[in-house]
Enzyme design. Sequence first.
Site, PDB file in Angstrom:
ATOM      1  N   LYS A 224     -44.345  54.191 -45.322  1.00  0.00           N
ATOM      2  CA  LYS A 224     -45.472  54.268 -46.247  1.00  0.00           C
ATOM      3  C   LYS A 224     -46.810  54.291 -45.516  1.00  0.00           C
ATOM      4  CE  LYS A 224     -43.290  52.997 -50.531  1.00  0.00           C
ATOM      5  NZ  LYS A 224     -43.242  52.104 -51.707  1.00  0.00           N
ATOM      6  N   ARG A 264     -35.283  49.371 -48.787  1.00  0.00           N
ATOM      7  CA  ARG A 264     -35.078  50.775 -49.145  1.00  0.00           C
ATOM      8  C   ARG A 264     -35.699  51.618 -48.037  1.00  0.00           C
ATOM      9  NH1 ARG A 264     -37.952  54.760 -51.938  1.00  0.00           N
ATOM     10  NH2 ARG A 264     -36.653  56.163 -53.216  1.00  0.00           N
TER      11      ARG A 264
END
Length: 298
Positions: A224, A264
């Site tokens: 991210k 994840r």
Amino acid sequence: MESTNPLPHLPTLSRCLVMGIVNVTPDSFSDGGQWDDTHAAVERGRQLAAEGADIIDVGGESTRPGADRVSVEEELRRVHPVVGELARQGIVTSVDTMRAEVAEAAVAAGARIVNDVSGGLADPAMADVVARSGVGYVVSHWRGHSRGMQDQASYTDVVTDVVTELETRMTELRDSGVHPEQMVLDPGLGFAKSVAEGHNWSLLAGIQELRRLGRPVLVGASRKRFLGHLLRASDEELRPAPGRDDATVALTALAAYHGAWAVRVHEVSGNADAVRVADAWRGAADGMPAATTGGGAW
């Protein structure tokens, strides 16, 4: 759809689980277009499972900042055959969707978990689908769709506010028939969270506050933007998404050590090693032997 089991079969492993990402999309932020047909997506899911993923999370709609929504028909076309084939091969599969119609079709095809980045806010029918099916349900902190979510990244105290909003969602979902034991909580890293304000790091440091809500916590930090910002070579240049994998592995080890239920991730092998290292370290600290096998009970 009738539930054959009133509660989901969530994993019983002592260690943190690894959820491998398969984006069947042309426009996801780090791997869009790589697995955007059924055959490629199924093979990618098989590869990640072979590398140690406990769950394969299949998504057909990008939720990167600024992304436009796709039609429900297109989302179904992308994810339904992939979920069905992976489930047929005995791979534990989740579906990454905000739509009740897609979730219901995926569960019918064999998905064991619905991973909803909106926590049921994007589609009021989602709670009913989850309640009737009895599957696991990842409830993420969410304040709006991708197109404008960063405009909502304002908090008095990000940890307190996110915990409070997730607790409210849990109550609303319970009142709609979703059993608390179906729920997994996700702080929604990157979703209406400011990189400049350090919201994502504060939430990671506050994982114990999330765990006090009494449900497992999923951490979805892989590749991210806040990692790209941390690793940037200059003030103007973010580290590209694939170059954030080593930092993701480091974050996985820390999240696992501090009690995350699952991480994840886009790449599995290094993260699968990291959760085992964290489990051994926690076990030594607790005076318990480390796990010697990677399998789980479902």
